[in-house]
Design a protein around this motif. Structure first.
Motif, PDB file in Angstrom:
ATOM      1  N   THR A 118       0.845  -1.201   0.000  1.00 39.79           N
ATOM      2  CA  THR A 118       0.000   0.000   0.000  1.00 39.79           C
ATOM      3  C   THR A 118       0.880   1.249   0.000  1.00 39.79           C
ATOM      4  OG1 THR A 118      -0.091   0.071   2.419  1.00 39.79           O
ATOM      5  CG2 THR A 118      -1.831  -1.167   1.269  1.00 39.79           C
ATOM      6  N   LEU A 119       0.282   2.361  -0.353  1.00 43.25           N
ATOM      7  CA  LEU A 119       1.020   3.622  -0.362  1.00 43.25           C
ATOM      8  C   LEU A 119       1.567   3.935   1.029  1.00 43.25           C
ATOM      9  CD1 LEU A 119       1.929   6.252  -1.749  1.00 43.25           C
ATOM     10  CD2 LEU A 119      -0.343   7.202  -1.231  1.00 43.25           C
ATOM     11  N   GLY A 120       0.746   3.720   2.059  1.00 43.55           N
ATOM     12  CA  GLY A 120       1.185   4.034   3.417  1.00 43.55           C
ATOM     13  C   GLY A 120       2.383   3.220   3.848  1.00 43.55           C
ATOM     14  N   ARG A 121       2.331   1.923   3.630  1.00 43.56           N
ATOM     15  CA  ARG A 121       3.449   1.063   4.030  1.00 43.56           C
ATOM     16  C   ARG A 121       4.695   1.375   3.211  1.00 43.56           C
ATOM     17  NH1 ARG A 121       5.450  -2.290   8.172  1.00 43.56           N
ATOM     18  NH2 ARG A 121       7.272  -3.293   7.227  1.00 43.56           N
ATOM     19  N   GLU A 122       4.515   1.657   1.922  1.00 44.55           N
ATOM     20  CA  GLU A 122       5.662   1.966   1.061  1.00 44.55           C
ATOM     21  C   GLU A 122       6.387   3.214   1.531  1.00 44.55           C
ATOM     22  OE1 GLU A 122       6.576   0.768  -2.549  1.00 44.55           O
ATOM     23  OE2 GLU A 122       5.974  -1.084  -1.561  1.00 44.55           O
ATOM     24  N   ILE A 123       5.642   4.248   1.922  1.00 42.23           N
ATOM     25  CA  ILE A 123       6.344   5.470   2.321  1.00 42.23           C
ATOM     26  C   ILE A 123       6.974   5.299   3.702  1.00 42.23           C
ATOM     27  CG2 ILE A 123       4.439   6.775   3.427  1.00 42.23           C
ATOM     28  CD1 ILE A 123       5.602   9.226   1.808  1.00 42.23           C
ATOM     29  N   TRP A 124       6.381   4.470   4.539  1.00 39.46           N
ATOM     30  CA  TRP A 124       7.016   4.189   5.840  1.00 39.46           C
ATOM     31  C   TRP A 124       8.359   3.495   5.616  1.00 39.46           C
ATOM     32  CZ3 TRP A 124       8.560  -0.189   8.533  1.00 39.46           C
ATOM     33  CH2 TRP A 124       8.866   0.010   9.889  1.00 39.46           C
ATOM     34  N   GLU A 125       8.383   2.505   4.729  1.00 36.06           N
ATOM     35  CA  GLU A 125       9.633   1.803   4.440  1.00 36.06           C
ATOM     36  C   GLU A 125      10.652   2.728   3.766  1.00 36.06           C
ATOM     37  OE1 GLU A 125       8.948  -1.831   2.347  1.00 36.06           O
ATOM     38  OE2 GLU A 125       7.736  -2.710   3.966  1.00 36.06           O
ATOM     39  N   TYR A 126      10.165   3.617   2.924  1.00 36.35           N
ATOM     40  CA  TYR A 126      11.007   4.607   2.247  1.00 36.35           C
ATOM     41  C   TYR A 126      11.717   5.479   3.286  1.00 36.35           C
ATOM     42  CZ  TYR A 126      11.258   9.243  -0.225  1.00 36.35           C
ATOM     43  OH  TYR A 126      11.590  10.476  -0.728  1.00 36.35           O
ATOM     44  N   TYR A 127      10.988   5.941   4.286  1.00 39.81           N
ATOM     45  CA  TYR A 127      11.585   6.765   5.345  1.00 39.81           C
ATOM     46  C   TYR A 127      12.566   5.951   6.180  1.00 39.81           C
ATOM     47  CZ  TYR A 127       9.296  11.317   5.087  1.00 39.81           C
ATOM     48  OH  TYR A 127       8.920  12.590   4.710  1.00 39.81           O
ATOM     49  N   MET A 128      12.186   4.749   6.542  1.00 36.71           N
ATOM     50  CA  MET A 128      13.059   3.920   7.376  1.00 36.71           C
ATOM     51  C   MET A 128      14.350   3.573   6.642  1.00 36.71           C
ATOM     52  SD  MET A 128      11.528   3.589  10.275  1.00 36.71           S
ATOM     53  CE  MET A 128      12.439   2.231  11.012  1.00 36.71           C
ATOM     54  N   GLY A 129      14.237   3.213   5.364  1.00 38.40           N
ATOM     55  CA  GLY A 129      15.413   2.797   4.609  1.00 38.40           C
ATOM     56  C   GLY A 129      16.399   3.911   4.350  1.00 38.40           C
ATOM     57  N   ARG A 130      15.939   5.130   4.343  1.00 37.62           N
ATOM     58  CA  ARG A 130      16.815   6.267   4.060  1.00 37.62           C
ATOM     59  C   ARG A 130      17.210   7.048   5.315  1.00 37.62           C
ATOM     60  NH1 ARG A 130      14.323   4.700  -0.373  1.00 37.62           N
ATOM     61  NH2 ARG A 130      15.215   5.225  -2.402  1.00 37.62           N
ATOM     62  N   GLY A 131      16.705   6.624   6.451  1.00 41.82           N
ATOM     63  CA  GLY A 131      17.051   7.299   7.697  1.00 41.82           C
ATOM     64  C   GLY A 131      16.399   8.659   7.839  1.00 41.82           C
TER      65      GLY A 131
END
Length: 366
Positions: A192-205
């Motif tokens: 989902t869009l929500g989970r994808e952006i959460w992972e995007y933030y986590m992966g990039r610090g």
């Protein structure tokens, strides 16, 4: 493959060809021994194939002094909104020149008269040509999309800020309610869009907005577009994403995003932007393939044709599959011929972001 910007579909081939020849006329200001002169030429070529639907060989793109005069007669009955979009191409092509010669401003004024449009960004080009970069930065902020206080307040509501924004780039303060909404995206379903952006933030610090040390909500807003349009978080990806944003916004003032991003990451005339989040780093349009990537981002933005910065509450879409959101927002795929790494491509993240982010949520190395 040639593409045609939806704004220009009603134009005849003759009209589009005259526009392209008139753009090549601007190269008389440039020095092809300088990198920016070659970049300008490559950008015009990319505009022709990506936006005007014309693949003109460079040998055929000779300077024709009569092109602008001929265009005036051909374009007079075209709607002003289309003429305004055409004029922005002229401005963009001139702004990549470094240095920007004073006579470029006169040519832009003549082109504006030919197209019968009034455009506030000519003054910014004039400021640049005179070396008045601080004045240009002020004009860009005041005259551009983000210079409208009512729009900024509306944007704050769309971003779910719990205070009224007065400045789009004001320093972020603690907003526990907003922070909880961002952190809660962890619980959205995979894909989902929500989970994808959460992972995007986590992966990039990246620090979630709503707490000290995070970017302000306006800059956080553009991260959703990185995901939806699939642009990397490198400088080249920032050039693409803000070109997409500035082109997608129906208001012609959205063009200020293109002016800002080119001034940051090609010429360096703008020292910083976004409250100091983005800082000048010159010469990135000179990278092979970048003019084509920028032109494709403009095309994709115009097809989307909606205010993707301050006109959408992305939390409303957080539980939808990301491809479904792309379809709802009418975001087309990139030109498949382009080498444009996306968010989850191994080259779609910087080494700094890899070092500071969670490896579990980073693009895998090949």
């Amino acid at each position: 493959m040639n593409h045609l910007d939806p704004d220009f579909k009603t134009l005849t081939f003759r009209q589009r060809e005259l526009v392209l020849r008139s753009l090549y006329l601007l190269t008389r200001h440039s020095d092809l021994e300088r990198p920016s002169g070659l970049t300008q030429l490559a950008l015009i070529h990319a505009i022709g194939s990506s936006l005007l639907g014309i693949e003109m060989q460079l040998d055929d793109a000779h300077i024709d002094e009569s092109s602008l005069e001929s265009l005036q007669g051909e374009i007079r009955d075209v709607p002003v909104s289309i003429r305004q979009r055409l004029f922005q191409l002229f401005t963009l092509v001139e702004l990549v020149l470094d240095p920007l010669p004073p006579k470029a401003t006169a040519t832009l004024r003549f082109a504006a008269a030919v197209l019968n449009v009034e455009d506030k960004f000519i003054q910014i080009a004039r400021d640049y040509s005179q070396g008045a970069y601080a004045i240009a930065a002020s004009d860009l902020h005041r005259k551009g999309y983000l210079g409208n206080p009512a729009l900024v307040r509306k944007g704050g509501e769309m971003m779910r800020c719990n205070k009224s924004l007065l400045d789009p780039f004001e320093e972020n303060n603690d907003d526990p309610q907003l922070l909880a909404q961002w952190q809660g995206l962890e619980h959205c379903s995979a894909g989902t869009l929500g989970r994808e952006i959460w992972e995007y933030y986590m992966g990039r610090g990246f620090v979630f907005t709503g707490q000290q040390g995070s970017v302000n909500p306006t800059i956080a807003q553009h991260d959703w577009i990185h995901l939806l349009a699939d642009y990397s978080t490198t400088i080249e990806g920032e050039l693409e994403v803000f070109s997409f944003i500035g082109s997608a916004i129906p208001d012609v003032n959205g063009f200020s995003f293109l002016v800002a991003i080119v001034s940051l990451f090609e010429t360096g005339r703008l020292e910083s932007w976004g409250g100091g989040v983005l800082n000048a780093d010159c010469g990135h349009l000179e990278i092979p393939g970048m003019p084509e990537r920028l032109a494709d981002a403009i095309r994709r933005g115009r097809i989307c044709n909606r205010d993707v910065m301050y006109g959408i509450d992305y939390f409303d879409y957080k539980d939808l599959p990301i491809d479904e959101v792309r379809e709802l927002m009418n975001i087309p795929v990139k030109d498949k011929k382009l080498d444009s790494p996306g968010v989850w491509h191994p080259e779609g993240i910087t080494s700094y972001q890899r070092e500071h982010g969670n490896p579990k949520f980073q693009p895998a190395f090949n």
